[in-house]
Design a protein around this motif. Structure first.
Motif, PDB file in Angstrom:
ATOM      1  N   PHE A   1       0.782  -1.323  -0.202  1.00 41.64           N
ATOM      2  CA  PHE A   1       0.056   0.218  -0.118  1.00 41.64           C
ATOM      3  C   PHE A   1       0.769   1.235  -0.083  1.00 41.64           C
ATOM      4  O   PHE A   1       0.281   2.164  -0.184  1.00 41.64           O
ATOM      5  CB  PHE A   1      -0.884   0.126   1.244  1.00 41.64           C
TER       6      PHE A   1
ATOM      7  N   PHE B   1       2.030  -2.605  -5.355  1.00 40.76           N
ATOM      8  CA  PHE B   1       2.213  -3.844  -5.441  1.00 40.76           C
ATOM      9  C   PHE B   1       3.263  -4.430  -6.356  1.00 40.76           C
ATOM     10  O   PHE B   1       3.964  -5.460  -5.928  1.00 40.76           O
ATOM     11  CB  PHE B   1       0.882  -4.338  -6.099  1.00 40.76           C
TER      12      PHE B   1
ATOM     13  N   VAL C   1       0.083 -11.645 -12.231  1.00 40.40           N
ATOM     14  CA  VAL C   1      -1.225 -11.700 -11.181  1.00 40.40           C
ATOM     15  C   VAL C   1      -1.848 -10.425 -11.192  1.00 40.40           C
ATOM     16  O   VAL C   1      -3.276 -10.616 -10.987  1.00 40.40           O
ATOM     17  CB  VAL C   1      -0.382 -11.878  -9.777  1.00 40.40           C
TER      18      VAL C   1
ATOM     19  N   MET D   1      -4.077 -10.656 -14.180  1.00 36.87           N
ATOM     20  CA  MET D   1      -5.107 -11.740 -13.930  1.00 36.87           C
ATOM     21  C   MET D   1      -6.298 -11.155 -13.199  1.00 36.87           C
ATOM     22  O   MET D   1      -7.435 -11.365 -13.512  1.00 36.87           O
ATOM     23  CB  MET D   1      -4.548 -12.773 -13.342  1.00 36.87           C
ATOM     24  N   PHE D   2      -5.816 -10.476 -11.938  1.00 39.71           N
ATOM     25  CA  PHE D   2      -6.957  -9.969 -11.217  1.00 39.71           C
ATOM     26  C   PHE D   2      -7.846  -8.866 -11.769  1.00 39.71           C
ATOM     27  O   PHE D   2      -9.020  -8.767 -11.681  1.00 39.71           O
ATOM     28  CB  PHE D   2      -6.405  -9.671  -9.761  1.00 39.71           C
TER      29      PHE D   2
ATOM     30  N   PHE E   1     -10.053 -10.893 -14.828  1.00 39.09           N
ATOM     31  CA  PHE E   1     -11.025 -11.672 -14.083  1.00 39.09           C
ATOM     32  C   PHE E   1     -11.955 -11.180 -13.274  1.00 39.09           C
ATOM     33  O   PHE E   1     -13.060 -11.402 -13.018  1.00 39.09           O
ATOM     34  CB  PHE E   1     -10.322 -12.983 -13.699  1.00 39.09           C
ATOM     35  N   ALA E   2     -11.306 -10.205 -12.196  1.00 32.74           N
ATOM     36  CA  ALA E   2     -12.155  -9.972 -11.196  1.00 32.74           C
ATOM     37  C   ALA E   2     -12.286  -8.463 -11.288  1.00 32.74           C
ATOM     38  O   ALA E   2     -13.113  -7.698 -10.270  1.00 32.74           O
ATOM     39  CB  ALA E   2     -11.269  -9.950  -9.779  1.00 32.74           C
TER      40      ALA E   2
ATOM     41  N   VAL F   1     -10.166  -5.936 -10.542  1.00 31.19           N
ATOM     42  CA  VAL F   1      -9.604  -5.347  -9.455  1.00 31.19           C
ATOM     43  C   VAL F   1      -8.341  -4.944  -9.669  1.00 31.19           C
ATOM     44  O   VAL F   1      -7.279  -5.736 -10.175  1.00 31.19           O
ATOM     45  CB  VAL F   1      -9.571  -6.547  -8.094  1.00 31.19           C
ATOM     46  N   LYS F   2      -7.907  -3.671  -9.391  1.00 24.47           N
ATOM     47  CA  LYS F   2      -6.588  -3.213  -9.701  1.00 24.47           C
ATOM     48  C   LYS F   2      -5.798  -3.150  -8.450  1.00 24.47           C
ATOM     49  O   LYS F   2      -6.167  -2.798  -7.270  1.00 24.47           O
ATOM     50  CB  LYS F   2      -6.765  -1.715 -10.294  1.00 24.47           C
ATOM     51  N   MET F   3      -4.812  -3.664  -8.547  1.00 32.25           N
ATOM     52  CA  MET F   3      -3.753  -3.704  -7.487  1.00 32.25           C
ATOM     53  C   MET F   3      -3.430  -2.307  -6.962  1.00 32.25           C
ATOM     54  O   MET F   3      -2.868  -1.382  -7.869  1.00 32.25           O
ATOM     55  CB  MET F   3      -2.604  -4.500  -7.769  1.00 32.25           C
ATOM     56  N   PRO F   4      -3.019  -2.078  -5.947  1.00 38.72           N
ATOM     57  CA  PRO F   4      -2.376  -0.833  -5.317  1.00 38.72           C
ATOM     58  C   PRO F   4      -1.272  -0.252  -6.057  1.00 38.72           C
ATOM     59  O   PRO F   4      -0.167  -0.848  -6.136  1.00 38.72           O
ATOM     60  CB  PRO F   4      -2.378  -0.968  -3.968  1.00 38.72           C
TER      61      PRO F   4
END
Lengths: 164, 497
Positions: free
Chosen positions: A102, A106, A145, A148-149, A152-153, A155-158
């Motif tokens: 955070f 990421f 990773v 992928m998220f 599929f999801a 969701v963006k990584m921080p």
């Protein structure tokens, strides 16, 4: 896994008794009811569990202290001892990584985590052999990773401080 | 029922089939890497399925579960390192055969036995699930309270080496399950003014932390004594049909054992493989060959372990009781999809349930090809040290925990779970009773308090109703049998030879 069963049993017994006492105190301090042991009160189930935990912890303590030292000692002097110093470093690395995600983002945090954990997990020869692989993994894996998220999801990584 | 099955199959779609196949391949890769288990794989992949349709997401996880349990046998046979704990018994005869230059035969036998065990148990699941669900609909609060209690005690006492520590683990897990708002009075319990705790401790980050991260810490602290793995270059001839047919009685017996053990909460593949192996040795015409490269030994261990995979779904789907950690995670997947496992699942979501059953059969057939391919091509997987894979596990775990709610709180819970799981493991406290208790405790508490409110606080309600009294009697009998058997074994071991 426990290197010395007797010491492990003592720790577990002590932790159980202490937890039970803390739970009872917290229940009486934070839950406000007329009858704490009424089955319909919110304190009923946690108290029941705390009493059970205390009783089982006490039983384990009595069993451990009263039994013959040799009976519970599965200490093998020949066997290699676990490296607890590295365990502390590993736990620290995990915590730093968890928070680092955070603060520095990421990608950078994951890169550092892969290298750091790789260094902790591998012996000296293997570190030399697999260092190239770890470097590539540190760069490629977070991207794969994150992608992928994202796909599929959704969701963006921080991104960390630089990108929020 | 057949109409429902056909309707469910027609509704499956390509994506569900492809995701189950993808999960199977991934499961085989994961299972082949020593140190990575089905529980770890299913837990870290769970968040991905939240955003997929139910049959696609849950089908994927079932594929991973199946593939991982099977593939644990590959490194067990090739390098004497079980990929998963369930493959420990397979290593005894499998590696002996590899040393004798008969690795291919052993790998084929493991695959054939896995398929046999899995298919047999899937048929059992298909036949008993709906009738059992029809009976379960008649259950009310006292019956559920007894069932939850029995499951918790069973899981706590049989899933660990030291039963007392298993019980302590379950009680601690149940206390964690109490965190949040009380379901009956909406009072706050153990919240400490942390708003995130009002909804309770999130299960998925906790499971990921307790399994995946604690495994990383265990690997970091393990002494450097790993011998470099050498795979035998001579793989020998394949399995002959005659040899496979000769093992059929063992396969039937071991599969029945695996199915029965899998259907009981708390007893998973790790136990089934040893029980099936032990009984096969007792009943064999050549018991002296066990441990020295017996095909019968591999057949017993593998069919017993793999039969538990569909069997563990029986208590999960019908009563909402997870038999092991993987099914606890699967319950999380169902709940995330807005579907609550239980008897009503078969009436309210019949097409989903039968679609998943169809995927179980499909993955079974697909395992023939994936398994044969894996025997040929995945030998490189077993050579990757788990210590290289572990950093990757950590990265996926952190991303997975964060993706649940884009909330740092989930990552913190995962980290706490990792340290707690590590502390439990080094002190010999089993993790599965803790996890399952976190999941079951709120429901158990609700049913217990509802029952007591029905009876005005009278505990005899549990023995005055025929179904709950029978369940209680069966449970007490089972526990007495276990205790009696343990005492008898101890006495027998103490006798001079």
């Amino acid at each position: 896994m426990a290197h010395n069963k007797k010491a492990a049993d003592r720790r577990v017994a002590l932790a159980s008794i202490l937890t039970a006492v803390v739970v009872v105190i917290v229940v009486f301090q934070t839950i406000n009811v007329v009858d704490y042991h009424d089955p319909m009160a919110p304190s009923f189930f946690p108290l029941l569990l705390a009493y059970l935990l205390f009783a089982c912890g006490l039983f384990l303590a009595i069993r451990t202290w009263s039994s013959h030292a040799a009976e519970l000692q599965d200490h093998d002097d020949e066997a290699p001892r676990p490296r607890f110093g590295r365990g502390v470093l590993g736990a620290l690395a995990l915590v730093l990584y968890g928070f680092g995600v955070f603060y520095i983002g990421f990608w950078l945090a994951s890169f550092l985590a892969v290298l750091g954990l790789g260094w902790l997990l591998l012996d000296r020869d293997a570190t030399r052999r697999f260092m190239g692989l770890m470097l590539v993994m540190g760069i490629v894996l977070p991207w794969v990773v994150a992608l992928m998220f994202d796909v599929f999801a959704g969701v963006k990584m921080p991104l960390g401080w630089g990108g929020g | 029922m057949f109409d429902t099955i056909i309707h469910a199959i027609s509704e499956l779609g390509y994506w569900a089939v492809l995701s189950a196949l993808g999960g199977l391949v991934l499961g085989v890769i994961v299972g082949a890497v020593p140190g990575l288990t089905a529980s770890i794989a299913v837990a870290i992949l769970l968040p991905l399925t939240f955003f997929l349709p139910a049959t696609v997401g849950i089908g994927f996880l079932l594929g991973v579960y199946k593939g991982a349990v099977y593939a644990g046998s590959i490194p067990a046979i090739l390098i004497n390192t079980p990929g998963t704990p369930a493959a420990a018994a397979t290593a005894m005869d499998g590696f002996a055969m590899t040393q004798q230059g008969k690795a291919k035969k052993a790998l084929h036998m493991a695959l054939f036995s896995s398929l046999f065990g899995d298919l047999f148990a899937t048929i059992v699941l298909l036949s008993v699930a709906a009738p059992l669900a029809a009976i379960a609909i008649q259950f009310s609060a006292p019956e559920y309270a007894v069932l939850f209690l029995a499951s918790l005690v069973l899981i706590a006492t049989v899933s660990a080496g030291d039963s007392l520590k298993g019980v302590l683990s379950a009680i601690a897990g149940a206390l964690v399950g109490c965190i949040g708002l009380d379901s009956l009075t909406v009072a706050q319990r153990f919240v400490f003014d942390v708003p995130e705790l009002l909804g309770g401790v999130p299960l998925v980050p906790l499971i990921v932390g307790m399994f995946a991260l604690s495994e990383v810490l265990i690997q970091i602290t393990s002494p450097l004594s790993e011998a470099s793995a050498q795979i035998s270059r001579t793989v020998g001839p394949p399995l002959q049909r005659k040899e496979a047919l000769k093992c059929l009685p063992t396969l039937f017996r071991s599969t029945s054992i695996g199915t029965f053990i899998g259907a009981l909460p708390g007893l998973g593949a790790e136990i089934a493989c040893w029980v099936a192996y032990g009984i096969a040795k007792q009943r064999s015409k050549n018991p002296q060959e066990f441990g020295k490269g017996s095909l019968e030994g591999i057949a017993a261990a593998e069919s017993g372990a793999n039969a538990t995979v569909p069997a563990t779904l029986i208590p999960m789907l019908i009563f909402g009781i997870p038999g092991d950690v993987v099914t606890a995670v699967l319950i999380g997947a169902f709940i995330a999809q807005g579907v609550t496992p239980g008897p009503l699942l078969f009436t309210n979501h019949a097409s989903l349930v039968y679609g998943l059953f169809a995927l179980l059969v499909f993955t079974n057939i697909a395992l023939i090809f994936v398994g044969l391919l894996s025997i040929r091509s995945f030998s490189w997987v077993v050579r990757i040290p788990s210590s290289v894979m572990m950093p990757a596990v950590v990265v996926i775990a952190v991303a997975g925990a964060y993706s649940i709610g884009s909330d740092p709180y989930d990552v913190v819970i995962m980290l706490i779970g990792g340290v707690l799981g590590y502390a439990m493991r080094i002190n010999g406290v089993p993790i599965p009773p803790f996890i399952i208790a976190v999941l079951l405790a709120p429901q158990f508490e609700k049913m217990l308090r509802q029952s007591l409110s029905l009876s005005n606080g009278d505990f005899t309600i549990f023995v005055s109703r025929p179904i709950s009294a029978s369940l209680l009697a069966g449970f007490v009998l089972f526990i007495l049998l276990l205790v009696g058997k343990a005492a008898w074994s101890k006495r027998r071991a103490a006798l001079p030879l």
